[in-house]
Design a protein around this motif. Structure first.
Motif, PDB file in Angstrom:
ATOM      1  N   ALA A 146      88.677 -17.145  22.947  1.00 61.06           N
ATOM      2  CA  ALA A 146      86.761 -15.717  22.670  1.00 61.06           C
ATOM      3  C   ALA A 146      86.345 -16.331  23.742  1.00 61.06           C
ATOM      4  O   ALA A 146      86.109 -17.442  24.092  1.00 61.06           O
ATOM      5  CB  ALA A 146      87.189 -15.342  21.274  1.00 61.06           C
ATOM      6  N   ALA A 147      84.920 -15.329  24.427  1.00 60.09           N
ATOM      7  CA  ALA A 147      84.669 -15.750  25.444  1.00 60.09           C
ATOM      8  C   ALA A 147      83.658 -17.233  25.037  1.00 60.09           C
ATOM      9  O   ALA A 147      82.863 -16.462  23.800  1.00 60.09           O
ATOM     10  CB  ALA A 147      83.764 -14.646  25.862  1.00 60.09           C
ATOM     11  N   GLY A 148      83.422 -18.034  25.341  1.00 62.96           N
ATOM     12  CA  GLY A 148      82.492 -18.906  25.348  1.00 62.96           C
ATOM     13  C   GLY A 148      82.896 -19.751  24.707  1.00 62.96           C
ATOM     14  O   GLY A 148      82.448 -21.115  24.207  1.00 62.96           O
ATOM     15  N   ALA A 286      76.760 -27.125  16.201  1.00 65.05           N
ATOM     16  CA  ALA A 286      77.804 -26.577  16.940  1.00 65.05           C
ATOM     17  C   ALA A 286      77.776 -24.238  17.061  1.00 65.05           C
ATOM     18  O   ALA A 286      77.387 -23.356  17.037  1.00 65.05           O
ATOM     19  CB  ALA A 286      79.434 -26.443  17.144  1.00 65.05           C
ATOM     20  N   PRO A 287      77.545 -23.974  15.071  1.00 61.60           N
ATOM     21  CA  PRO A 287      78.097 -22.639  14.503  1.00 61.60           C
ATOM     22  C   PRO A 287      76.400 -22.384  14.923  1.00 61.60           C
ATOM     23  O   PRO A 287      76.451 -21.009  14.855  1.00 61.60           O
ATOM     24  CB  PRO A 287      78.612 -23.397  13.362  1.00 61.60           C
ATOM     25  N   LEU A 288      75.194 -23.208  14.414  1.00 65.33           N
ATOM     26  CA  LEU A 288      74.291 -22.434  14.671  1.00 65.33           C
ATOM     27  C   LEU A 288      73.589 -22.797  16.204  1.00 65.33           C
ATOM     28  O   LEU A 288      73.302 -20.828  16.374  1.00 65.33           O
ATOM     29  CB  LEU A 288      73.115 -23.579  14.179  1.00 65.33           C
ATOM     30  N   ALA A 289      74.216 -22.617  17.093  1.00 60.84           N
ATOM     31  CA  ALA A 289      74.296 -22.425  18.632  1.00 60.84           C
ATOM     32  C   ALA A 289      75.191 -21.120  18.856  1.00 60.84           C
ATOM     33  O   ALA A 289      74.529 -19.973  19.465  1.00 60.84           O
ATOM     34  CB  ALA A 289      74.569 -23.576  18.748  1.00 60.84           C
ATOM     35  N   ARG A 290      76.086 -20.713  18.262  1.00 60.58           N
ATOM     36  CA  ARG A 290      76.806 -19.693  18.309  1.00 60.58           C
ATOM     37  C   ARG A 290      76.062 -18.470  17.709  1.00 60.58           C
ATOM     38  O   ARG A 290      76.096 -17.486  18.109  1.00 60.58           O
ATOM     39  CB  ARG A 290      78.260 -19.928  17.743  1.00 60.58           C
ATOM     40  N   ILE A 298      68.537 -16.677  24.770  1.00 62.62           N
ATOM     41  CA  ILE A 298      67.407 -17.585  24.794  1.00 62.62           C
ATOM     42  C   ILE A 298      67.001 -18.590  23.304  1.00 62.62           C
ATOM     43  O   ILE A 298      66.639 -19.411  23.283  1.00 62.62           O
ATOM     44  CB  ILE A 298      66.405 -17.268  25.989  1.00 62.62           C
ATOM     45  N   ALA A 299      68.159 -17.796  22.728  1.00 63.85           N
ATOM     46  CA  ALA A 299      67.938 -18.743  20.796  1.00 63.85           C
ATOM     47  C   ALA A 299      68.227 -19.612  21.039  1.00 63.85           C
ATOM     48  O   ALA A 299      67.411 -20.300  20.422  1.00 63.85           O
ATOM     49  CB  ALA A 299      67.827 -17.754  20.169  1.00 63.85           C
ATOM     50  N   THR A 300      68.844 -20.079  21.307  1.00 61.69           N
ATOM     51  CA  THR A 300      69.417 -21.665  21.635  1.00 61.69           C
ATOM     52  C   THR A 300      68.681 -22.599  22.793  1.00 61.69           C
ATOM     53  O   THR A 300      68.913 -23.642  21.643  1.00 61.69           O
ATOM     54  CB  THR A 300      71.209 -21.842  21.932  1.00 61.69           C
ATOM     55  N   ALA A 301      68.045 -21.989  23.153  1.00 64.07           N
ATOM     56  CA  ALA A 301      67.675 -23.446  24.154  1.00 64.07           C
ATOM     57  C   ALA A 301      66.214 -22.633  23.366  1.00 64.07           C
ATOM     58  O   ALA A 301      65.476 -24.419  23.665  1.00 64.07           O
ATOM     59  CB  ALA A 301      67.465 -21.727  25.609  1.00 64.07           C
ATOM     60  N   VAL A 302      65.622 -22.341  22.860  1.00 61.86           N
ATOM     61  CA  VAL A 302      64.133 -21.805  22.153  1.00 61.86           C
ATOM     62  C   VAL A 302      64.329 -23.239  20.842  1.00 61.86           C
ATOM     63  O   VAL A 302      63.865 -23.838  20.692  1.00 61.86           O
ATOM     64  CB  VAL A 302      63.421 -20.952  21.931  1.00 61.86           C
ATOM     65  N   GLY A 339      72.259 -30.952  21.042  1.00 59.21           N
ATOM     66  CA  GLY A 339      73.689 -30.575  20.790  1.00 59.21           C
ATOM     67  C   GLY A 339      73.157 -28.782  20.984  1.00 59.21           C
ATOM     68  O   GLY A 339      73.838 -27.747  21.891  1.00 59.21           O
ATOM     69  N   LEU A 340      72.073 -28.248  20.508  1.00 57.73           N
ATOM     70  CA  LEU A 340      71.741 -27.042  20.909  1.00 57.73           C
ATOM     71  C   LEU A 340      71.573 -26.826  22.533  1.00 57.73           C
ATOM     72  O   LEU A 340      71.597 -26.040  23.394  1.00 57.73           O
ATOM     73  CB  LEU A 340      70.128 -26.660  19.943  1.00 57.73           C
ATOM     74  N   CYS A 341      70.453 -27.655  22.924  1.00 61.75           N
ATOM     75  CA  CYS A 341      69.843 -27.359  24.347  1.00 61.75           C
ATOM     76  C   CYS A 341      71.554 -27.512  25.440  1.00 61.75           C
ATOM     77  O   CYS A 341      71.698 -27.292  26.268  1.00 61.75           O
ATOM     78  CB  CYS A 341      69.327 -28.895  24.802  1.00 61.75           C
ATOM     79  N   VAL A 342      72.507 -28.836  24.776  1.00 61.60           N
ATOM     80  CA  VAL A 342      73.314 -28.990  25.642  1.00 61.60           C
ATOM     81  C   VAL A 342      74.564 -27.744  25.505  1.00 61.60           C
ATOM     82  O   VAL A 342      75.391 -26.951  25.780  1.00 61.60           O
ATOM     83  CB  VAL A 342      74.268 -30.232  25.786  1.00 61.60           C
ATOM     84  N   ALA A 343      74.598 -26.871  24.189  1.00 61.37           N
ATOM     85  CA  ALA A 343      75.257 -25.770  24.222  1.00 61.37           C
ATOM     86  C   ALA A 343      74.881 -24.388  25.136  1.00 61.37           C
ATOM     87  O   ALA A 343      75.721 -23.906  25.438  1.00 61.37           O
ATOM     88  CB  ALA A 343      75.568 -25.337  22.897  1.00 61.37           C
ATOM     89  N   TYR A 344      73.333 -24.864  25.273  1.00 64.45           N
ATOM     90  CA  TYR A 344      73.472 -23.498  25.468  1.00 64.45           C
ATOM     91  C   TYR A 344      72.979 -23.707  27.572  1.00 64.45           C
ATOM     92  O   TYR A 344      73.929 -22.646  28.021  1.00 64.45           O
ATOM     93  CB  TYR A 344      71.333 -23.219  25.482  1.00 64.45           C
TER      94      TYR A 344
END
Length: 360
Positions: A146-148, A286-290, A298-302, A339-344
């Motif tokens: 899948a994408a991402g 990671a699942p939360l980031a997705r 931009i929600a992941t970065a915030v 983790g959230l910032c690196v995923a974003y």
């Protein structure tokens, strides 16, 4: 006379494509491992060679000085020279850096070039390795992901190296003989294993910046305005990117030494636990980031920046009260922010073709 139909015809499903990205992912783990193994040994360097806190902090800074050119030059070099030669060169530099750190147990002056080369190797592996995984997770090498998926895979392999490298080094240093030498042996073994696995992965870019294999793409209209990746990077990624390094650096390099006064004899193990908890929490989010990314770009970065702020407040409280347990909680929150910032960041950064300016 009858014949047996191939499994593909019997099930009606095409065979799964080879997981070349899985072979390449271990270079990302080696990158994270090399970056974190020294952080867990700061207490051992204080009690062994007698390095001061100022010296170990400076050594941590030297790593950052090597990391920046590694990150900035690794990707463009991989575009021009190919993924494989840059990744293997970075693995060799990383292994050489670890050998210098081992020799630094007796000749402390070698710690400085060792840490600098650690940064160069880790940065080049991160940039070139993530590009390699991205291409191996896309057609024609992978037609089912899948994408991402590439960004998630890069982040997971990298965080796994961050989480296990420091803990393995700390546990080895606590109980093995010659701790400041044997603690680095696992990374050398991992580097060899990563090289052997990546050797079987196909090259995805040829010298000169051309992709080794591409799918037919729709032509770009002549009147279409060229995108501005630099502007997008400055607006969307640059404000978040520093916290990918600042958050775990505070948790790994600063917190343990400020709260472990009452942990006599166990400072190294405690530092190793902190180095595992911080990126380990980054893996768990990671699942939360997705889910956040699916709702709003931009929600992941915030959420990541909010977690970093909360983690810094908890860290300040833990230091003021000299509470190792509170510091461990702060490290976990900082790890979630990381983790959230690196995923974003890995999701937003798209490799651009060096000649056309359009996505490769």
């Amino acid at each position: 006379m009858t014949t047996t139909a191939p499994a593909r015809l019997a099930t009606g499903r095409p065979p799964l494509p080879p997981r070349h990205w899985l072979r390449t992912g271990w270079v990302m783990t080696a990158s994270g491992w090399s970056a974190n193994q020294f952080s867990a040994l700061l207490g051992a360097y204080h009690s062994g060679p007698g390095l001061t806190a100022a010296t170990t902090s400076a050594l941590f800074g030297v790593y950052v000085l090597g990391l920046i050119p590694g990150l900035l030059l690794g990707g463009p070099l991989a575009d021009r020279r190919g993924r494989r030669p840059v990744v293997f060169s970075a693995l060799a530099i990383s292994a050489l850096a670890t050998a210098l750190l081992m020799a630094g147990a007796t000749v402390t002056g070698l710690l400085w070039p060792g840490r600098f080369l650690t940064g160069i190797g880790a940065g080049a592996l991160l940039s070139a390795g993530s590009a390699w995984i991205k291409e191996l997770s896309s057609p024609p090498y992978d037609t089912v992901s899948a994408a991402g998926a590439a960004a998630r895979r890069s982040g997971l392999f990298l965080s796994a190296g961050f989480a296990t490298g420091g803990l393995a080094a700390a546990l080895t240093a606590q109980w093995a003989p010659a701790p400041l030498i044997t603690a680095y042996l696992p990374h050398l073994a991992l580097s060899v294993a990563a090289a052997l696995l990546a050797a079987r992965a196909p090259e995805t870019a040829t010298p000169g910046g051309q992709l080794a294999a591409t799918t037919t793409a729709a032509p770009v209209p002549a009147c279409a305005p060229a995108p501005a990746p630099g502007t997008a990077f400055r607006r969307l990624v640059a404000p978040v990117a520093p916290w990918v390094f600042v958050a775990p650096s505070i948790a790994l390099a600063a917190l343990p030494g400020l709260v472990d006064a009452g942990l006599t004899g166990w400072q190294t193990v405690y530092a190793g636990i902190v180095t595992a908890v911080t990126p380990g929490t980054g893996l768990l989010v990671a699942p939360l980031a997705r889910r956040l990314a699916a709702r709003r770009r931009i929600a992941t970065a915030v959420a990541g920046l909010a977690a970093v702020i909360l983690g810094l407040l908890l860290a300040a409280l833990a230091v003021a009260c000299v509470r190792p347990d509170a510091a461990l909680l702060a490290a976990a929150v900082l790890g979630a922010g990381y983790g959230l910032c690196v995923a974003y960041g890995l999701t937003e950064v798209v490799p651009w073709h060096p000649r056309t300016g359009w996505p490769a």
